[in-house]
Each structure stands twice: as structure tokens, then as C-alpha cells.
Design an enzyme around this catalytic site. Structure first.
Site, short mmCIF file in Angstrom:
data_model
loop_
_atom_site.label_atom_id
_atom_site.label_comp_id
_atom_site.label_asym_id
_atom_site.label_seq_id
_atom_site.Cartn_x
_atom_site.Cartn_y
_atom_site.Cartn_z
N LYS A 59 0.66 -1.10 0.03
CA LYS A 59 0.00 -0.01 0.01
C LYS A 59 0.89 1.38 0.03
O LYS A 59 0.70 2.12 -0.66
CB LYS A 59 -0.90 0.15 1.11
CG LYS A 59 -2.29 -0.64 1.11
CD LYS A 59 -2.92 -0.42 2.32
CE LYS A 59 -4.28 -1.54 2.24
NZ LYS A 59 -4.85 -1.11 3.49
N HIS A 109 -0.87 -7.26 17.21
CA HIS A 109 -1.65 -7.95 17.15
C HIS A 109 -2.56 -8.13 18.55
O HIS A 109 -1.82 -8.06 19.58
CB HIS A 109 -1.45 -9.54 16.69
CG HIS A 109 0.04 -9.92 17.15
ND1 HIS A 109 0.37 -10.11 18.42
CD2 HIS A 109 1.01 -10.16 16.31
CE1 HIS A 109 1.59 -10.74 18.58
NE2 HIS A 109 2.06 -10.55 17.01
C1 LIG Z 1 7.83 -3.94 21.81
C2 LIG Z 1 6.89 -4.47 22.82
C3 LIG Z 1 6.35 -3.49 23.70
C4 LIG Z 1 5.52 -5.08 22.04
O1 LIG Z 1 4.75 -5.62 23.03
P1 LIG Z 1 3.24 -6.03 23.02
O2 LIG Z 1 2.32 -4.85 23.08
O3 LIG Z 1 2.89 -7.36 23.76
O4 LIG Z 1 2.96 -6.81 21.56
P2 LIG Z 1 2.25 -6.18 20.09
O5 LIG Z 1 1.08 -7.40 19.89
O6 LIG Z 1 1.61 -4.66 20.30
O7 LIG Z 1 3.46 -6.19 19.13
C5 LIG Z 1 3.94 -7.39 18.74
C6 LIG Z 1 4.90 -7.41 17.57
O8 LIG Z 1 5.80 -6.04 17.90
C7 LIG Z 1 6.82 -6.39 17.13
N1 LIG Z 1 8.03 -6.10 18.07
C8 LIG Z 1 8.51 -6.99 18.97
N2 LIG Z 1 9.55 -6.34 19.56
C9 LIG Z 1 9.76 -5.04 19.04
C10 LIG Z 1 10.45 -3.97 19.08
N3 LIG Z 1 11.49 -4.29 20.15
N4 LIG Z 1 10.05 -2.76 18.76
C11 LIG Z 1 9.22 -2.62 17.78
N5 LIG Z 1 8.25 -3.64 17.59
C12 LIG Z 1 8.62 -4.88 18.25
C13 LIG Z 1 7.14 -7.66 16.68
O9 LIG Z 1 6.54 -7.50 15.07
C14 LIG Z 1 5.88 -8.40 17.42
O10 LIG Z 1 5.26 -9.41 16.86
P3 LIG Z 1 5.46 -11.10 16.86
O11 LIG Z 1 5.81 -11.14 18.33
O12 LIG Z 1 4.44 -11.61 16.52
O13 LIG Z 1 7.07 -11.12 16.24
C15 LIG Z 1 7.53 -5.75 23.62
O14 LIG Z 1 7.88 -6.64 22.77
C16 LIG Z 1 8.80 -5.35 24.29
O15 LIG Z 1 8.66 -4.73 25.13
N6 LIG Z 1 9.81 -5.79 23.77
C17 LIG Z 1 11.17 -5.62 24.12
C18 LIG Z 1 11.61 -4.38 23.72
C19 LIG Z 1 13.16 -3.99 23.91
O16 LIG Z 1 13.43 -2.84 24.15
N7 LIG Z 1 14.12 -4.84 23.92
C20 LIG Z 1 15.37 -4.55 24.17
C21 LIG Z 1 16.04 -5.56 24.97
S1 LIG Z 1 16.45 -4.74 26.58
#
Ligand SMILES: CC(C)(COP(=O)(O)OP(=O)(O)OC[C@H]1O[C@@H](n2cnc3c(N)ncnc32)[C@H](O)[C@@H]1OP(=O)(O)O)[C@@H](O)C(=O)NCCC(=O)NCCS
Length: 123
Positions: A59, A109
């Protein structure tokens, strides 16, 4: 300059039949995506999120569904789990014609729905 934006929703139940993903896996999903999905607990929502991301990229580029092979728009993940897009083949050519923009993607999701947004920026 922002040159494109794309948003897509995907019903997770579309991917509930693992057989669908397996039958079409090579056509729809890159090797890297197939490896990533294998390691995920919630298989279907991850697959739906990846598919929504591919549609959001199309898109943003103003392309119809399946205008380029879907496995050429590969949704990959960095060490923090953040998704990014790697293009190849015809998809990469399309991007070059548009000035090779930076591609930003975000996936979520919840409640049986996966969503993705894509932004294209040319510097
Ligand atoms: C990013 C985050 C807040 C999303 O959590 P959530 O609200 O439960 O998940 P959502 O359903 O909104 O999104 C999930 C998707 O976000 C994406 N995602 C995962 N980690 C991410 C990140 N660090 N940044 C952006 N997107 C991220 C992935 O596509 C994931 O899908 P998948 O698990 O099916 O692969 C959570 O995964 C998180 O806190 N991750 C740790 C991030 C980080 O800073 N890590 C550093 C290590 S200290």
C-alpha cells in the site's frame, strides 16, 4: 520527505490452518520469515502480523496485492525484536525506481486481529 504510508489489518483466523501456511509458505514467506515463525509460540498471530506488514508495504508503494512476489517483501527482526523490511527481486527494483526510500514498519496483534503500518521516507 514522506512518500508513502500503508496500513493493513489481517484476521488472525485466516492463518489458523497451519496447512495453509505450509502449502503456500515458500510463495508467501521468505526463508527468514519461516525460520522466525517456527520459533514463535503464537504461530498464527505472528504469521498474520507478517502478512499485514507485507500488505502495508504494498500500500505504501501504491501497489496492488501480489503485484510483486510476497516472499520478496521479507519481514525480519532486529536483536530487540523490532521488525524491519528487506526487499529482494522485483520488490527491490520497484523500490529503486521510487528512490530507495527508508522503510519503517510496525506490527501489532490483539483480539484476533493483526495490524501493520508502513511509512516510506526518501532522504
Ligand atoms: C515491543 C513490545 C512493547 C510489544 O509488546 P506487545 O504490546 O505485547 O505486542 P504487540 O502485539 O503490540 O506487538 C507485537 C509485535 O511487535 C513487534 N515487536 C517486537 N519487539 C519489538 C520492538 N522492540 N520494537 C518494535 N516492535 C517490536 C513484533 O513484530 C511483534 O510481533 P511478533 O511477536 O508476532 O513477532 C514488547 O515486545 C517489548 O517490550 N519488547 C522488548 C523491547 C526491547 O526494548 N528490547 C530490548 C532488550 S532490553
Amino acid at each position: 520527505m514522506i512518500i508513502g504510508i500503508g496500513l493493513d489489518l489481517c484476521d488472525v483466523s485466516r492463518f489458523a490452518d497451519k496447512g495453509v501456511c505450509e502449502r503456500f509458505s515458500r510463495r508467501w514467506f521468505s526463508e527468514c520469515e519461516r525460520e522466525y515463525v517456527k520459533g514463535r509460540g503464537c504461530f498464527t498471530q505472528t504469521v498474520a502480523g507478517i502478512f499485514a506488514a507485507k500488505e502495508a508495504v504494498l500500500k505504501a508503494f501504491g501497489l496492488p496485492l501480489f503485484a510483486v512476489p510476497m516472499n520478496e517483501i521479507s519481514v525480519e527482526h532486529d536483536e530487540d525484536g523490532a521488525p524491519y523490511i528487506r526487499l529482494s527481486g522485483k520488490a527491490l527494483e520497484v523500490s529503486r525506481v521510487r528512490g530507495s526510500p527508508d522503510i519503517y514498519i510496525s506490527i501489532t496483534h490483539e483480539a484476533g486481529i493483526a495490524a501493520a503500518v508502513c511509512v516510506l521516507e526518501c532522504r
